[in-house]
Write a protein that holds these residues in place. Structure first.
Motif, PDB file in Angstrom:
ATOM      1  N   LYS A  46     -18.151  69.743  33.905  1.00 47.40           N
ATOM      2  CA  LYS A  46     -17.549  68.771  34.817  1.00 47.40           C
ATOM      3  C   LYS A  46     -16.637  67.853  34.014  1.00 47.40           C
ATOM      4  N   THR A  47     -15.389  68.218  33.976  1.00 43.51           N
ATOM      5  CA  THR A  47     -14.394  67.532  33.152  1.00 43.51           C
ATOM      6  C   THR A  47     -14.242  66.065  33.530  1.00 43.51           C
ATOM      7  N   LYS A  48     -14.193  65.766  34.816  1.00 41.15           N
ATOM      8  CA  LYS A  48     -14.011  64.380  35.249  1.00 41.15           C
ATOM      9  C   LYS A  48     -15.183  63.504  34.809  1.00 41.15           C
ATOM     10  N   GLU A  49     -16.393  64.027  34.881  1.00 34.98           N
ATOM     11  CA  GLU A  49     -17.563  63.268  34.424  1.00 34.98           C
ATOM     12  C   GLU A  49     -17.507  63.049  32.917  1.00 34.98           C
ATOM     13  N   PHE A  50     -17.070  64.070  32.191  1.00 37.75           N
ATOM     14  CA  PHE A  50     -16.946  63.943  30.747  1.00 37.75           C
ATOM     15  C   PHE A  50     -15.962  62.824  30.403  1.00 37.75           C
ATOM     16  N   ILE A  51     -14.800  62.832  31.049  1.00 32.23           N
ATOM     17  CA  ILE A  51     -13.774  61.823  30.779  1.00 32.23           C
ATOM     18  C   ILE A  51     -14.300  60.430  31.131  1.00 32.23           C
ATOM     19  N   TYR A  52     -14.968  60.319  32.257  1.00 35.40           N
ATOM     20  CA  TYR A  52     -15.531  59.034  32.668  1.00 35.40           C
ATOM     21  C   TYR A  52     -16.509  58.506  31.609  1.00 35.40           C
ATOM     22  N   CYS A  53     -17.452  59.352  31.215  1.00 37.65           N
ATOM     23  CA  CYS A  53     -18.460  58.925  30.237  1.00 37.65           C
ATOM     24  C   CYS A  53     -17.823  58.618  28.886  1.00 37.65           C
ATOM     25  N   ALA A  54     -16.882  59.425  28.466  1.00 42.48           N
ATOM     26  CA  ALA A  54     -16.234  59.215  27.174  1.00 42.48           C
ATOM     27  C   ALA A  54     -15.466  57.897  27.157  1.00 42.48           C
ATOM     28  N   ARG A  55     -14.725  57.629  28.215  1.00 47.19           N
ATOM     29  CA  ARG A  55     -13.970  56.369  28.280  1.00 47.19           C
ATOM     30  C   ARG A  55     -14.891  55.159  28.271  1.00 47.19           C
ATOM     31  N   HIS A  56     -15.919  55.222  29.095  1.00 45.42           N
ATOM     32  CA  HIS A  56     -16.831  54.082  29.162  1.00 45.42           C
ATOM     33  C   HIS A  56     -17.613  53.900  27.861  1.00 45.42           C
ATOM     34  N   LEU A  57     -18.000  54.981  27.238  1.00 45.72           N
ATOM     35  CA  LEU A  57     -18.706  54.870  25.960  1.00 45.72           C
ATOM     36  C   LEU A  57     -17.787  54.260  24.904  1.00 45.72           C
ATOM     37  N   ASN A  58     -16.548  54.688  24.875  1.00 48.17           N
ATOM     38  CA  ASN A  58     -15.587  54.147  23.922  1.00 48.17           C
ATOM     39  C   ASN A  58     -15.426  52.633  24.113  1.00 48.17           C
ATOM     40  N   LEU A  59     -15.220  52.207  25.350  1.00 47.53           N
ATOM     41  CA  LEU A  59     -15.078  50.782  25.637  1.00 47.53           C
ATOM     42  C   LEU A  59     -16.345  50.010  25.291  1.00 47.53           C
ATOM     43  N   MET A  60     -17.472  50.592  25.641  1.00 41.79           N
ATOM     44  CA  MET A  60     -18.737  49.928  25.389  1.00 41.79           C
ATOM     45  C   MET A  60     -19.007  49.784  23.888  1.00 41.79           C
ATOM     46  N   LEU A  61     -18.731  50.835  23.128  1.00 44.15           N
ATOM     47  CA  LEU A  61     -18.966  50.772  21.688  1.00 44.15           C
ATOM     48  C   LEU A  61     -18.080  49.726  21.016  1.00 44.15           C
ATOM     49  N   ARG A  62     -16.837  49.636  21.437  1.00 44.27           N
ATOM     50  CA  ARG A  62     -15.935  48.624  20.878  1.00 44.27           C
ATOM     51  C   ARG A  62     -16.465  47.216  21.145  1.00 44.27           C
ATOM     52  N   ALA A  63     -16.847  46.962  22.377  1.00 47.47           N
ATOM     53  CA  ALA A  63     -17.372  45.646  22.736  1.00 47.47           C
ATOM     54  C   ALA A  63     -18.695  45.373  22.028  1.00 47.47           C
ATOM     55  N   HIS A  64     -19.513  46.407  21.912  1.00 48.87           N
ATOM     56  CA  HIS A  64     -20.824  46.244  21.287  1.00 48.87           C
ATOM     57  C   HIS A  64     -20.697  45.897  19.806  1.00 48.87           C
ATOM     58  N   MET A  65     -19.772  46.528  19.118  1.00 45.54           N
ATOM     59  CA  MET A  65     -19.592  46.229  17.697  1.00 45.54           C
ATOM     60  C   MET A  65     -19.157  44.780  17.503  1.00 45.54           C
ATOM     61  N   GLU A  66     -18.270  44.312  18.352  1.00 49.01           N
ATOM     62  CA  GLU A  66     -17.842  42.917  18.257  1.00 49.01           C
ATOM     63  C   GLU A  66     -19.006  41.976  18.560  1.00 49.01           C
ATOM     64  N   GLN A  67     -19.777  42.343  19.573  1.00 49.42           N
ATOM     65  CA  GLN A  67     -20.924  41.521  19.945  1.00 49.42           C
ATOM     66  C   GLN A  67     -21.947  41.479  18.811  1.00 49.42           C
ATOM     67  N   GLU A  68     -22.181  42.613  18.159  1.00 50.58           N
ATOM     68  CA  GLU A  68     -23.115  42.628  17.037  1.00 50.58           C
ATOM     69  C   GLU A  68     -22.623  41.742  15.906  1.00 50.58           C
ATOM     70  N   ASP A  69     -21.317  41.772  15.640  1.00 54.53           N
ATOM     71  CA  ASP A  69     -20.767  40.908  14.604  1.00 54.53           C
ATOM     72  C   ASP A  69     -21.067  39.448  14.909  1.00 54.53           C
ATOM     73  N   ASN A  70     -20.990  39.082  16.190  1.00 54.26           N
ATOM     74  CA  ASN A  70     -21.196  37.690  16.576  1.00 54.26           C
ATOM     75  C   ASN A  70     -22.657  37.327  16.798  1.00 54.26           C
ATOM     76  N   THR A  71     -23.496  38.307  17.077  1.00 60.75           N
ATOM     77  CA  THR A  71     -24.893  38.020  17.409  1.00 60.75           C
ATOM     78  C   THR A  71     -25.853  38.422  16.296  1.00 60.75           C
ATOM     79  N   VAL A  72     -25.918  39.713  16.018  1.00 63.51           N
ATOM     80  CA  VAL A  72     -26.946  40.216  15.105  1.00 63.51           C
ATOM     81  C   VAL A  72     -26.734  39.685  13.688  1.00 63.51           C
ATOM     82  N   PHE A  73     -25.511  39.723  13.206  1.00 64.40           N
ATOM     83  CA  PHE A  73     -25.282  39.257  11.835  1.00 64.40           C
ATOM     84  C   PHE A  73     -25.562  37.763  11.703  1.00 64.40           C
ATOM     85  N   ARG A  74     -25.258  36.998  12.761  1.00 63.39           N
ATOM     86  CA  ARG A  74     -25.581  35.572  12.761  1.00 63.39           C
ATOM     87  C   ARG A  74     -27.098  35.365  12.726  1.00 63.39           C
TER      88      ARG A  74
END
Length: 125
Positions: A46-74
């Motif tokens: 299911k190509t459309k589902e793959f694209i949906y999950c890949a896009r959302h995972l990419n966005l989520m990982l980017r935001a999560h890394m920034e959040q970890e920099d501001n939260t976990v490392f602090r």
């Protein structure tokens, strides 16, 4: 993080960091869910589902890394003593070494099989 660092942060400061760490674990679970969605979409082709999950995972990982920099490392800087920080680093090193020794080779073999399978398809097409 979940197996070594987060427990150390909770031990060093009982319940003080619980809410922030719970949020991080929730985000990790959302990421795992999207990874499962990627896997399922590949199996069901299911190509459309793959694209949906890949896009959302990419966005989520980017935001999560920034959040970890501001939260976990602090939290690490403000919660763990130098000795506790060193122990966490050693424990993470042990975990990483175990993963490399016991998990990585199997994952690389699977990746090689997938690569071989899809290279054959692209050459045939």
């Amino acid at each position: 993080e979940e197996g070594v660092l987060f427990p150390a942060l909770l031990r060093a400061s009982p319940q003080q960091n619980y809410e922030e760490l719970s949020g991080q674990i929730f985000e990790h679970n959302r990421q795992r869910s999207l990874i499962d969605g990627l896997h399922d979409s590949i199996l069901t082709k299911k190509t459309k589902e793959f694209i949906y999950c890949a896009r959302h995972l990419n966005l989520m990982l980017r935001a999560h890394m920034e959040q970890e920099d501001n939260t976990v490392f602090r939290l690490v800087d403000s919660t763990l003593s130098a000795a506790e920080d060193e122990q966490v680093a050693r424990d993470i090193g042990v975990y990483d070494q175990y993963w490399q020794d016991h998990e990585l080779s199997g994952l690389l073999r699977r990746l090689e099989k997938l690569e071989s399978k899809y290279l054959k398809k692209t050459r045939a097409g």
